[in-house]
Design an enzyme around this catalytic site. Structure first.
Site, PDB file in Angstrom:
ATOM      1  N   ASP A   1       0.791  -1.242   0.000  1.00 50.25           N
ATOM      2  CA  ASP A   1       0.000   0.000   0.000  1.00 50.25           C
ATOM      3  C   ASP A   1       0.822   1.289   0.000  1.00 50.25           C
ATOM      4  OD1 ASP A   1      -1.954  -1.913   0.247  1.00 50.25           O
ATOM      5  OD2 ASP A   1      -2.488  -1.425   2.302  1.00 50.25           O
TER       6      ASP A   1
ATOM      7  N   LYS B   1      -7.249  -3.913  -3.149  1.00 53.73           N
ATOM      8  CA  LYS B   1      -7.957  -4.628  -2.097  1.00 53.73           C
ATOM      9  C   LYS B   1      -8.725  -3.648  -1.210  1.00 53.73           C
ATOM     10  CE  LYS B   1      -3.846  -4.557   0.890  1.00 53.73           C
ATOM     11  NZ  LYS B   1      -4.336  -3.686   1.958  1.00 53.73           N
TER      12      LYS B   1
ATOM     13  N   CYS C   1      -2.079  -2.861   8.117  1.00 56.76           N
ATOM     14  CA  CYS C   1      -1.940  -3.752   6.958  1.00 56.76           C
ATOM     15  C   CYS C   1      -0.694  -4.628   7.039  1.00 56.76           C
ATOM     16  CB  CYS C   1      -1.943  -2.940   5.667  1.00 56.76           C
ATOM     17  SG  CYS C   1      -3.510  -2.078   5.383  1.00 56.76           S
TER      18      CYS C   1
END
Length: 202
Positions: A16, A82, A115
């Site tokens: 990310d 996602k 994450c």
């Protein structure tokens, strides 16, 4: 005796690292610098790269300086979007399942306590060895990072640094790739030092 090649059962995961996070993440340029170094190393050592974006429609693409999936840049095996926090999407886990042995996974990215943590825990549950690079992860609140890394270490992940990992991966200065990796380490020495100072104060 001929030196053996570095361990090939590896994959690199970039979690990310998107443009819209740039103003919010503590020492974000340092995280990007480590990701860039590891991308160059992955090319030298033939380590496949996996990347994700979190809700790309709202939070944007992966930062352009990483040069993922562009002409002359770094190719990813999978570059998935996602909404779940873990990178362990069905697409990525399906690819890993095709491997004869479970690859070890190197993780850089954000956020360390969300994450990165959930990805690491999922990978550990699936039997993967996980290396979390302390000079390659961060969060909006810097205080979250050491707590997250301590938890992941306790859960069984290897928390290390990019340079330490690279030398562990090679294992022997006699391998063909050593000169290129040593050159990369030398070229990034100043940036690595600054990154360690910024991200790895404990």
């Amino acid at each position: 005796m001929v030196a053996s090649a570095p361990l090939r059962r590896l994959s690199e995961s970039i979690c990310d690292l998107q443009e819209k996070f740039r103003p919010a993440i503590h020492e974000y340029p340092r995280v990007i610098a480590t990701a860039q170094k590891m991308l160059r190393a992955s090319q030298i050592l033939d380590i496949p790269v996996f990347a994700t974006t979190q809700n790309r429609a709202r939070l944007g693409e992966t930062c352009s300086e990483l040069r993922l999936d562009v002409a002359g840049g770094f190719a990813t095996k999978i570059h998935a979007d996602k909404t779940m926090f873990s990178m362990c999407t069905p697409e990525i886990m399906s690819f890993f399942a095709q491997s004869a042995s479970k690859p070890a996974v190197i993780i850089t990215g954000i956020e360390a306590h969300i994450c990165v943590t959930q990805t690491t825990l999922d990978l550990l549950r699936h039997g993967h060895k996980v290396y979390v690079l302390a000079d390659g992860v961060s969060s909006c609140n810097k205080e979250e990072v050491p707590v997250a890394l301590a938890r992941l270490r306790a859960e069984g992940a290897t928390v290390t640094t990019s340079e330490s990992f690279l030398y562990e991966c090679m294992g022997d200065a006699g391998i063909a790739e050593f000169k290129e990796i040593a050159k990369l380490v030398k070229e990034t020495k100043e940036s690595t030092s600054q990154t360690l100072e910024a991200l790895c104060k404990i």
